[in-house]
Design an enzyme around this catalytic site. Structure first.
Site, PDB file in Angstrom:
ATOM      1  N   MET A 223      43.037  44.904  36.548  1.00  0.00           N
ATOM      2  CA  MET A 223      42.297  43.852  35.849  1.00  0.00           C
ATOM      3  C   MET A 223      42.153  44.172  34.364  1.00  0.00           C
ATOM      4  O   MET A 223      42.337  43.308  33.509  1.00  0.00           O
ATOM      5  CB  MET A 223      40.910  43.657  36.474  1.00  0.00           C
ATOM      6  CG  MET A 223      40.938  43.167  37.897  1.00  0.00           C
ATOM      7  SD  MET A 223      41.852  41.638  38.140  1.00  0.00           S
ATOM      8  CE  MET A 223      40.759  40.441  37.422  1.00  0.00           C
TER       9      MET A 223
ATOM     10  N   VAL B 211      36.069  48.842  35.780  1.00  0.00           N
ATOM     11  CA  VAL B 211      36.325  50.128  36.450  1.00  0.00           C
ATOM     12  C   VAL B 211      36.209  49.911  37.958  1.00  0.00           C
ATOM     13  O   VAL B 211      36.029  48.789  38.431  1.00  0.00           O
ATOM     14  CB  VAL B 211      35.366  51.241  35.946  1.00  0.00           C
ATOM     15  CG1 VAL B 211      35.547  51.448  34.442  1.00  0.00           C
ATOM     16  CG2 VAL B 211      33.916  50.914  36.257  1.00  0.00           C
TER      17      VAL B 211
ATOM     18  N   HIS C  37      33.742  37.112  35.706  1.00  0.00           N
ATOM     19  CA  HIS C  37      34.601  37.307  36.868  1.00  0.00           C
ATOM     20  C   HIS C  37      35.948  36.645  36.652  1.00  0.00           C
ATOM     21  O   HIS C  37      36.069  35.422  36.724  1.00  0.00           O
ATOM     22  CB  HIS C  37      33.914  36.765  38.134  1.00  0.00           C
ATOM     23  CG  HIS C  37      34.712  36.994  39.370  1.00  0.00           C
ATOM     24  ND1 HIS C  37      34.805  36.083  40.387  1.00  0.00           N
ATOM     25  CD2 HIS C  37      35.473  38.049  39.737  1.00  0.00           C
ATOM     26  CE1 HIS C  37      35.599  36.573  41.332  1.00  0.00           C
ATOM     27  NE2 HIS C  37      36.015  37.755  40.957  1.00  0.00           N
TER      28      HIS C  37
ATOM     29  N   SER D  68      33.775  41.892  41.361  1.00  0.00           N
ATOM     30  CA  SER D  68      34.065  40.701  42.161  1.00  0.00           C
ATOM     31  C   SER D  68      33.055  40.510  43.284  1.00  0.00           C
ATOM     32  O   SER D  68      33.005  39.436  43.884  1.00  0.00           O
ATOM     33  CB  SER D  68      35.491  40.745  42.718  1.00  0.00           C
ATOM     34  OG  SER D  68      35.846  42.032  43.107  1.00  0.00           O
TER      35      SER D  68
ATOM     36  N   ASN E  55      34.860  33.054  45.339  1.00  0.00           N
ATOM     37  CA  ASN E  55      35.233  33.869  46.498  1.00  0.00           C
ATOM     38  C   ASN E  55      34.406  33.524  47.722  1.00  0.00           C
ATOM     39  O   ASN E  55      34.871  33.606  48.855  1.00  0.00           O
ATOM     40  CB  ASN E  55      35.097  35.359  46.175  1.00  0.00           C
ATOM     41  CG  ASN E  55      36.248  35.847  45.308  1.00  0.00           C
ATOM     42  OD1 ASN E  55      37.254  35.153  45.167  1.00  0.00           O
ATOM     43  ND2 ASN E  55      36.091  37.016  44.716  1.00  0.00           N
TER      44      ASN E  55
ATOM     45  N   ASP F  68      39.893  54.351  29.186  1.00  0.00           N
ATOM     46  CA  ASP F  68      39.967  54.793  30.580  1.00  0.00           C
ATOM     47  C   ASP F  68      39.632  56.284  30.603  1.00  0.00           C
ATOM     48  O   ASP F  68      39.333  56.874  29.557  1.00  0.00           O
ATOM     49  CB  ASP F  68      41.365  54.496  31.174  1.00  0.00           C
ATOM     50  CG  ASP F  68      41.300  54.302  32.694  1.00  0.00           C
ATOM     51  OD1 ASP F  68      40.811  55.223  33.384  1.00  0.00           O
ATOM     52  OD2 ASP F  68      41.719  53.241  33.184  1.00  0.00           O
TER      53      ASP F  68
ATOM     54  N   LYS G  90      30.104  52.331  37.992  1.00  0.00           N
ATOM     55  CA  LYS G  90      29.788  51.262  37.042  1.00  0.00           C
ATOM     56  C   LYS G  90      28.515  51.597  36.252  1.00  0.00           C
ATOM     57  O   LYS G  90      28.455  51.371  35.039  1.00  0.00           O
ATOM     58  CB  LYS G  90      29.638  49.918  37.762  1.00  0.00           C
ATOM     59  CG  LYS G  90      30.989  49.334  38.226  1.00  0.00           C
ATOM     60  CD  LYS G  90      30.868  47.869  38.590  1.00  0.00           C
ATOM     61  CE  LYS G  90      32.120  47.278  39.242  1.00  0.00           C
ATOM     62  NZ  LYS G  90      33.310  47.195  38.411  1.00  0.00           N
TER      63      LYS G  90
ATOM     64  N   GLU H 157      35.247  49.395  41.778  1.00  0.00           N
ATOM     65  CA  GLU H 157      34.156  48.596  42.351  1.00  0.00           C
ATOM     66  C   GLU H 157      33.186  49.544  43.069  1.00  0.00           C
ATOM     67  O   GLU H 157      33.143  49.609  44.302  1.00  0.00           O
ATOM     68  CB  GLU H 157      34.757  47.551  43.314  1.00  0.00           C
ATOM     69  CG  GLU H 157      33.788  46.510  43.818  1.00  0.00           C
ATOM     70  CD  GLU H 157      33.444  45.436  42.806  1.00  0.00           C
ATOM     71  OE1 GLU H 157      33.668  45.618  41.603  1.00  0.00           O
ATOM     72  OE2 GLU H 157      32.919  44.390  43.235  1.00  0.00           O
TER      73      GLU H 157
HETATM   74  P1  NAD Z   1      41.888  49.379  39.541  1.00  0.00           P
HETATM   75  O1  NAD Z   1      41.629  50.434  40.542  1.00  0.00           O
HETATM   76  O2  NAD Z   1      43.267  48.858  39.410  1.00  0.00           O
HETATM   77  O3  NAD Z   1      41.483  49.906  38.102  1.00  0.00           O
HETATM   78  C1  NAD Z   1      40.294  50.573  37.819  1.00  0.00           C
HETATM   79  C2  NAD Z   1      40.500  51.384  36.564  1.00  0.00           C
HETATM   80  O4  NAD Z   1      39.250  51.915  36.156  1.00  0.00           O
HETATM   81  C3  NAD Z   1      41.443  52.560  36.731  1.00  0.00           C
HETATM   82  O5  NAD Z   1      42.400  52.565  35.701  1.00  0.00           O
HETATM   83  C4  NAD Z   1      40.525  53.770  36.606  1.00  0.00           C
HETATM   84  O6  NAD Z   1      41.157  54.909  36.035  1.00  0.00           O
HETATM   85  C5  NAD Z   1      39.451  53.217  35.705  1.00  0.00           C
HETATM   86  N1  NAD Z   1      38.206  53.977  35.801  1.00  0.00           N
HETATM   87  C6  NAD Z   1      37.604  54.430  36.918  1.00  0.00           C
HETATM   88  N2  NAD Z   1      36.471  55.100  36.598  1.00  0.00           N
HETATM   89  C7  NAD Z   1      36.364  55.026  35.266  1.00  0.00           C
HETATM   90  C8  NAD Z   1      35.422  55.555  34.340  1.00  0.00           C
HETATM   91  N3  NAD Z   1      34.376  56.253  34.727  1.00  0.00           N
HETATM   92  N4  NAD Z   1      35.617  55.313  33.032  1.00  0.00           N
HETATM   93  C9  NAD Z   1      36.685  54.609  32.624  1.00  0.00           C
HETATM   94  N5  NAD Z   1      37.618  54.116  33.453  1.00  0.00           N
HETATM   95  C10 NAD Z   1      37.462  54.321  34.754  1.00  0.00           C
HETATM   96  O7  NAD Z   1      40.870  48.229  39.834  1.00  0.00           O
HETATM   97  P2  NAD Z   1      40.977  46.679  39.513  1.00  0.00           P
HETATM   98  O8  NAD Z   1      41.638  45.982  40.624  1.00  0.00           O
HETATM   99  O9  NAD Z   1      41.499  46.520  38.149  1.00  0.00           O
HETATM  100  O10 NAD Z   1      39.438  46.239  39.564  1.00  0.00           O
HETATM  101  C11 NAD Z   1      38.541  46.555  38.532  1.00  0.00           C
HETATM  102  C12 NAD Z   1      37.282  45.732  38.673  1.00  0.00           C
HETATM  103  O11 NAD Z   1      37.628  44.358  38.657  1.00  0.00           O
HETATM  104  C13 NAD Z   1      36.530  45.939  39.975  1.00  0.00           C
HETATM  105  O12 NAD Z   1      35.164  45.810  39.726  1.00  0.00           O
HETATM  106  C14 NAD Z   1      37.025  44.791  40.837  1.00  0.00           C
HETATM  107  O13 NAD Z   1      36.112  44.442  41.841  1.00  0.00           O
HETATM  108  C15 NAD Z   1      37.138  43.705  39.831  1.00  0.00           C
HETATM  109  N6  NAD Z   1      38.038  42.617  40.185  1.00  0.00           N
HETATM  110  C16 NAD Z   1      39.227  42.864  40.777  1.00  0.00           C
HETATM  111  C17 NAD Z   1      40.060  41.801  41.111  1.00  0.00           C
HETATM  112  C18 NAD Z   1      41.385  42.060  41.760  1.00  0.00           C
HETATM  113  O14 NAD Z   1      42.005  41.104  42.243  1.00  0.00           O
HETATM  114  N7  NAD Z   1      41.879  43.279  41.776  1.00  0.00           N
HETATM  115  C19 NAD Z   1      39.682  40.494  40.818  1.00  0.00           C
HETATM  116  C20 NAD Z   1      38.475  40.271  40.172  1.00  0.00           C
HETATM  117  C21 NAD Z   1      37.661  41.346  39.865  1.00  0.00           C
END
Ligand code: NAD
Length: 708
Positions: A322, A398, A448, A427, A498, A341, A405, A400
């Protein structure tokens, strides 16, 4: 509205200038003025030739939908669309040459004016769009477009413009034979005059009005087009499922209208248009896709007293799926983006995502390499929170995980400017709880996004209990800046999209667990007009994801958790069978690496078929009504407005636009009928079909969510 000028050479110039509207549009007043100008030029013996031009940046943008919105019956439809069609036919048979000078975009009725002229000269500007996009709003070109275009470029070549609303730039329009000349903008008038004086007189008859006219590519009943109609007709139904009357009506216009003379063809077009203009599907599409989406994009509900925030620099925390998409769309919109990151490597990987997408566009010649480089240069990768200084908005994406968070939120706040907004892209986790980690929760909001961010047009702006209206306004300003369509949603688990959409896969799994044939479930989803059958869709985003969400809800709610009817299906699929979705090649379907998916034959053993199967209509009703009912609950609970609920359902999960949206469906079938059906479903299948009081009240009063 139409400036009229004549010169010493006997050339009249009719210039569109609809001053009381933001753009040149066809409405009752402008078409009457145009008609008067056309008749004057035709009737004036001193006029030898006519130029049709525009004084605005666009040529003519199309029909005014306010006119169409009010149509209640066929008579009113004829009154709305008939006059302009007659004017254009008068141009064609006037015996005087008309030339359209296309200085800017000409869409719908705008292009139809050009098609009726005897020559079309367009400015050499790739930003200009030419096309007949009526079909995308459930309409058809009713000023001769369905008749003239096939007669000009052939049926086969015309269909993509008519059925898909394809738009093209001048060079492609020239290649397609839609325009006759592309010239530098400064030479438009000069070229038009030269043509009128040299060739105009001989060219004032359209090919189809001349003796011996031969249809380019063959007339409808010759072998080529006949084959084409068989193929296109079948393909169309598999796409529309009969829900969308416009493509069918357009095909009928072309098939029927091209077998007769053009005057009869134009009458056929008027009748088909009346069918559409009075249809519920078209009214639904116009209401949600044009008016409601337009209001959302204009930020109609934005608190007016908050100054507009002009974004220049933002930060994205977490460069995963995301975060990478978010950084990319923000940089594309011209913003500087700090992408943070845990390691520089992870941040760079996120940046590379956008680079790869842009490389592909550069390779196809669609993007200037210099523009790609400039966009990439705006993304600043880092691990250092100090970089958040100067950012007007910080969005965390970051993991979920509440603890992760919270930690990220605290570290960000320490580094952020005092007036910057903090947003979470969670999400599932309610915003109110996440805001506890931020000392000024009024500046904390949910943003979102949907995946993939660069493709999905919707943004849910989540208002936490303590989020201030100023923060909401600034979040909306950001949505506008990055060209997403925002809806404002009050905080609740899963928010709106959702939550309501989830009912579709859940109900499918519930039925599977009851022994309903999975092929029946899938076909019912497809027939209902959903973009994907439900079990296939679950495989796509993974069975495991829903399983994990269920486990999380169980953990969060402890003793209070109420078993859901689909839970045992998830447990069986994930714990017993390990069929977690397409990513491992196995879910409800088998997904061979080299072939098309097919329903897993073993499903019949795990979820034995019930002796008695429901009809496809019963299955469809359960799949579709479950979504609308959840949307109605969200509205009843004050989570979302009816307008945003419909916009969200179309843009967020592809709910069929012919129904107008999740609430539009209730209006379409009638609230009383809908409530009756849900009462029956509740008796048969359980309390999840119980109707909220507000909807029951609406039905009893004979009301609707959206005015008729
Ligand atoms: P992901 O696992 O692909 O990416 C998460 C990233 O966060 C990773 O690059 C990780 O290294 C980084 N990270 C973790 N801890 C960290 C920290 N302490 N400091 C800095 N960076 C950190 O996850 P994603 O799918 O991109 O989802 C991210 C957020 O978006 C979540 O809250 C998820 O619920 C939400 N979201 C996801 C979707 C989806 O379809 N994947 C849709 C809407 C919302």
């Amino acid at each position: 509205m139409i400036d009229y000028k004549t010169d010493a050479d006997g050339i009249a110039t009719l210039t569109w200038n609809v001053a009381d509207r933001p753009m040149n549009v066809l409405n009752a007043a402008s078409t009457a003025a145009f008609d008067a100008a056309v008749r004057r030029a035709i009737g004036d013996p001193g006029v030898k030739g006519v130029i049709v031009a525009s004084a605005r940046p666009e040529f003519v943008a199309g029909g005014d939908l306010d006119l169409i919105r009010g149509i209640r019956n066929a008579q009113e439809s004829f009154a709305a669309s008939g006059p302009v069609s007659a004017t254009l036919r008068a141009i064609e048979v006037s015996g005087k040459p008309f030339v359209a000078v296309i200085n800017g975009t000409a869409l719908g009725g705008g292009l139809e004016i050009c098609l009726a002229c005897h020559r079309r000269i367009v400015a050499d500007d790739p930003r200009i769009q030419l096309g007949l996009p009526e079909v995308t709003l459930g309409l058809l070109p009713a000023a001769g477009g369905t008749q003239r275009l096939p007669r000009m470029i052939g049926i086969k070549n015309a269909l993509p413009y008519l059925l898909e609303g394809r738009k093209v730039a001048p060079a492609a329009a020239l290649a397609a034979g839609i325009v006759d000349e592309v010239v530098p903008a400064g030479q438009l008038l000069e070229r038009a005059r030269a043509w009128l004086l040299a060739d105009g007189a001989q060219a004032a008859v359209k090919p189809w009005d001349a003796k011996g006219f031969k249809f380019p590519g063959g007339a409808p009943q010759t072998p080529g087009p006949t084959q084409l109609f068989f193929g296109v007709g079948g393909g169309l139904l598999s796409k529309t499922q009969g829900l969308y009357p416009a493509p069918e009506a357009i095909l009928a216009c072309v098939y029927d209208g091209c077998q007769v003379d053009i005057d009869t063809g134009l009458k056929i077009e008027q009748r088909q248009f009346a069918r559409l203009a009075t249809s519920t599907a078209t009214k639904n599409m116009i209401r949600t896709l044009f008016y409601a989406m337009g209001e959302a994009n204009r930020l109609a509900d934005r608190p007016k007293d908050v100054p507009v925030r002009r974004y220049e620099r933002i930060a994205v925390l977490g460069a995963g799926m995301m975060g990478a998409g978010l950084a990319y769309v923000s940089a594309q919109a011209g913003l500087d983006v700090v992408l943070l990151d845990v390691s520089l490597e992870a941040a760079e990987k996120g940046k590379a995502y956008g680079a790869k997408l842009m490389d592909a566009q550069v390779a196809k010649g669609r993007l200037d390499p210099a523009k790609r480089d400039a966009t990439l240069a705006r993304v600043h990768t880092t691990t250092d929170y100090a970089q958040l200084a100067g950012c007007q908005l910080v969005i965390e994406a970051v993991f979920e995980d509440r603890a992760v968070k919270a930690e990220v939120t605290r570290r960000a706040e320490a580094a952020m400017d005092a007036d910057a907004v903090f947003a979470s892209n969670t999400s599932t986790l309610p915003i109110a709880g996440l805001a506890d980690a931020f000392s000024q929760p009024e500046r904390f909001v949910g943003l979102h996004f949907f995946s993939p961010v660069e493709k999905m047009p919707l943004l849910e702006v989540i208002r936490g209990a303590r989020t201030s209206e100023a923060t909401i306004a600034q979040a909306l300003d950001f949505a506008k800046k990055i060209r997403k369509t925002p809806i404002v949603v009050n905080d609740c688990p899963s928010f709106y999209a959702n939550r309501a959409f989830g009912m579709y896969p859940y109900e499918a799994m519930t039925m599977l667990g009851e022994g309903v044939n999975p092929a029946l479930i899938e076909n019912a989803g497809r027939l209902a007009g959903m973009p994907m059958p439900p079990l296939a869709l679950i495989d796509e985003f993974s069975v495991e994801l829903l399983y994990k969400a269920m486990k999380q809800a169980r953990a969060d709610q402890g003793e209070g958790y109420r078993e859901q009817p689909q839970d045992h299906v998830l447990v069986t699929m994930v714990e017993k069978l390990g069929r977690i979705g397409r990513k491992v090649g196995q879910g409800f379907y088998d997904h061979p690496a080299d072939g098309a998916r097919r329903l897993w034959p073993g499903l019949a053993e795990v979820f034995p078929l019930a002796a008695e199967q429901p009809t496809v209509d019963e299955v469809r009703e359960r799949l579709m009504y479950a979504q609308s009912l959840e949307a109605a609950r969200c509205v009843a609970e004050g989570i979302v407005s009816p307008r945003d609920a419909d916009v969200g359902s179309l843009l967020g999960w592809g709910f069929p636009s012919a129904l107008g949206g999740a609430l539009g469906q209730i209006d379409t079938v009638g609230a009383a009928t809908f409530v009756e059906a849900c009462d029956r479903l509740a008796r048969l299948h359980g309390e999840r079909f119980e109707v909220p009081e507000a909807l029951r009240h609406l039905a009893a009063e004979g009301q609707r969510y959206h005015p008729a």
